[in-house]
Every structure is written in structure tokens, then in C-alpha cells.
Design a protein around this motif. Structure first.
Motif: not given
Length: 302
Positions: A225-228, A237-242, A271-277
Motif C-alpha cells: 500500500k505504500m507504493v500505491a 501499474d508497472l510495479y505490479i507487472l513485475n 487477474a494479476m497472477t494470470g498477467l504475471g504468468f
């Protein structure tokens, strides 16, 4: 006799010949699992040759790292004061980072380390980066064991609610998916940097530099939450694409969230898990392409 000879279908040379030193990539590795097993055993013997503690270093190193970071961040900077279960939160993220770092670091160097073997015989060259994964898994298990004990102890001391069966199943699934995601990503990056390191030894120093900041580029020492709250939306958005960030959050979901009453967790985690894979598989495909394109020159360059 002549009729029998003429009736035989001649061998088609182009169909039977293959380019020397070229196989089917990672597929050949899994077809030769026994050879992979021998290489993993060799790597472990070399790693602990002459060591007094041996495999105990798998416990000592992460434990020491955890204590240092916990004292610096959780006690001195007081991040743990307003963050319930900070010790579990911190160590679950560090387990992911340690696993990722070990695979990528060793996969980058393994071709150079095994240069005498590569120059003497042909075997699937991807065998060596894949062996780095199995060696890292051997070291991952003790860390998971320590983390599990610490999680249960924290839940017992602070009388956290016992997760029900569905929560337990989701936690195990999240831990498995996080481990698999990091494995795929680190193998892809390891194939890329391992190839570059054959031609440019600076690559391993670049990897060390990336791993040095990796712990700060994922929510390990600090909450997500500190990043958000402090970063622009496009940076977040780029951060959570990692994929490493997503894997860390999956471990938080698996270990930390069940023993705390804190509502904080990544929204849309599925959804983020799918994008991470997806990102991880893209790096794996790129790594396999780069590796196969240049593996014919490995023996010469080494």
C-alpha cells in the motif's frame, strides 16, 4: 535380387541428418532426466565440498538475513509497529527473493562453470540452467519449513483465527503458484543472461547489481500500500507487472494473511497472477530463443 533391392525405399538424407550440436531445447532436458539428476548431485557436492556445516547453511544464511532486515526495518525504522505479523510478512517475501536470486545468479554463471564439460561432449546445454533450479529448490525447502513454523508460532502466540479448509486450500495454491511463477521467470532470465555471460563476463556483474536492488523493487520490506499511496498511478501499474512482486504477494496471501486480521492484500490478485504468468512465459520464450540462437558458439567462446 535386383527386384528386391529396387523395391527398398532409399533413405532420405535431409530427413535423417540434423544440425550438429542442436537439439530440441528444454524438451531434451526433460527427456534426459537421469542426466539432469547427475548434474544436480554434482552441483550440490561441489557447493558443499569441504564445508563443515554443509546443508545447514541453507538455514543459517536466510536466518541471518532475516534477523538483519527485521532489526533494521521492523525495529529501528519501526515498520513492524503498525504492521501486524510483520515478521511473517517480511520472511515470506524474503523466501521468494532468495529463491529468485539463487536461480538467476547460478543460471547466469553455470555455463562458464561447466565449460570443460561443454567443450568435451554434447548434451542439452539448457541442462545446466535447469539444474540451477533444482539446486535452488533443495535450498528452498528448509526456508519454507522455517517460515511455516514461524507462521504457526505467531498464530499460536497471538491467538489468530484458525483458517478454515477453503482458506487453507487457497493458501497452498497461492504458494504453489508463486513458486512456479518465479521458477519460470528466473529460468527465462537465466537463459538470457547465461548466454550473454558466455560472450561478455560483465553479465554476471550486471545480474548481481539487479539482484542487489531486487529486494527493494518488491513489497518485501514494506507493505504494497505504500507504493500505491506514494507513487504515480503509472509507476504503480508497472510495479505490479513485475512477476516477482506478484509472487511475493502470493506468498503473503499464503502465509501472512491467514494469521492476521489485516484486510490488506492485493486486489484482483487472481487477474494479476494470470498477467504475471504471461510475462514470465514471454521471458521464457525469449530466453529459449536467445539460447538456441547462440548455443552453437558456446564451446568455441568458452
Amino acid at each position: 535380387m535386383e527386384e528386391n533391392l529396387s523395391s527398398q525405399t532409399p533413405l532420405s538424407a535431409p530427413d535423417k541428418l540434423t544440425v550438429p550440436g542442436r537439439g530440441k531445447g528444454l524438451i531434451d532436458v526433460f527427456r534426459q532426466r537421469y542426466l539432469l539428476k547427475l548434474i544436480v548431485k554434482k552441483e550440490l557436492r561441489v557447493r558443499y565440498h569441504g564445508s563443515v556445516l554443509g546443508m545447514m547453511w541453507s538455514y543459517v544464511k536466510p536466518a541471518t538475513q532475516f534477523v538483519v532486515y527485521f532489526l533494521a526495518m521492523g525495529v529501528f525504522l519501526a515498520l513492524g509497529r503498525n504492521h501486524p505479523g510483520y515478521a511473517v510478512y517480511l520472511f515470506s517475501g524474503m523466501v521468494v527473493i532468495n529463491y529468485f536470486s539463487e536461480i538467476l545468479s547460478n543460471a547466469t554463471r553455470t555455463l562458464v562453470w561447466n565449460a570443460p564439460l561443454i567443450k568435451k561432449i554434447y548434451l542439452p546445454r539448457e541442462m545446466f540452467p535447469v539444474a540451477s533450479i533444482w539446486v535452488a529448490m533443495v535450498h528452498l525447502f528448509p526456508q519454507l519449513l522455517v517460515l511455516l513454523v514461524g507462521t504457526l508460532a505467531y498464530g499460536y502466540i497471538y491467538q489468530s483465527p484458525i483458517p478454515d479448509f477453503m482458506m487453507f486450500a487457497r493458501s497452498v495454491g497461492a504458494i504453489f503458484l508463486g513458486t512456479l511463477m518465479v521458477t519460470i521467470l528466473s529460468l527465462g532470465l537465466g537463459l538470457i543472461f547465461g548466454t550473454f555471460n558466455v560472450f561478455f563476463r560483465d553479465s554476471e556483474n550486471l545480474v548481481d547489481l539487479l539482484l542487489l536492488v531486487a529486494v527493494w523493487m518488491s513489497p518485501v520490506l514494506y507493505p504494497l500500500k505504500m507504493v500505491a499511496e506514494n507513487a504515480p498511478a503509472w509507476v504503480y501499474d508497472l510495479y505490479i507487472l513485475n512477476p516477482v512482486t506478484i509472487a511475493v504477494e502470493l506468498f503473503h496471501y499464503g502465509f501472512w494473511l491467514p494469521i492476521t486480521t489485516a484486510p490488506e492484500h492485493m486486489e484482483n490478485l487472481l487477474a494479476m497472477t494470470g498477467l504475471g504468468f504471461l510475462v514470465s512465459f514471454v521471458f521464457l520464450l525469449i530466453g529459449q530463443w536467445v539460447f538456441r540462437r547462440h548455443e552453437g558458439n558456446f564451446a568455441q567462446e568458452l
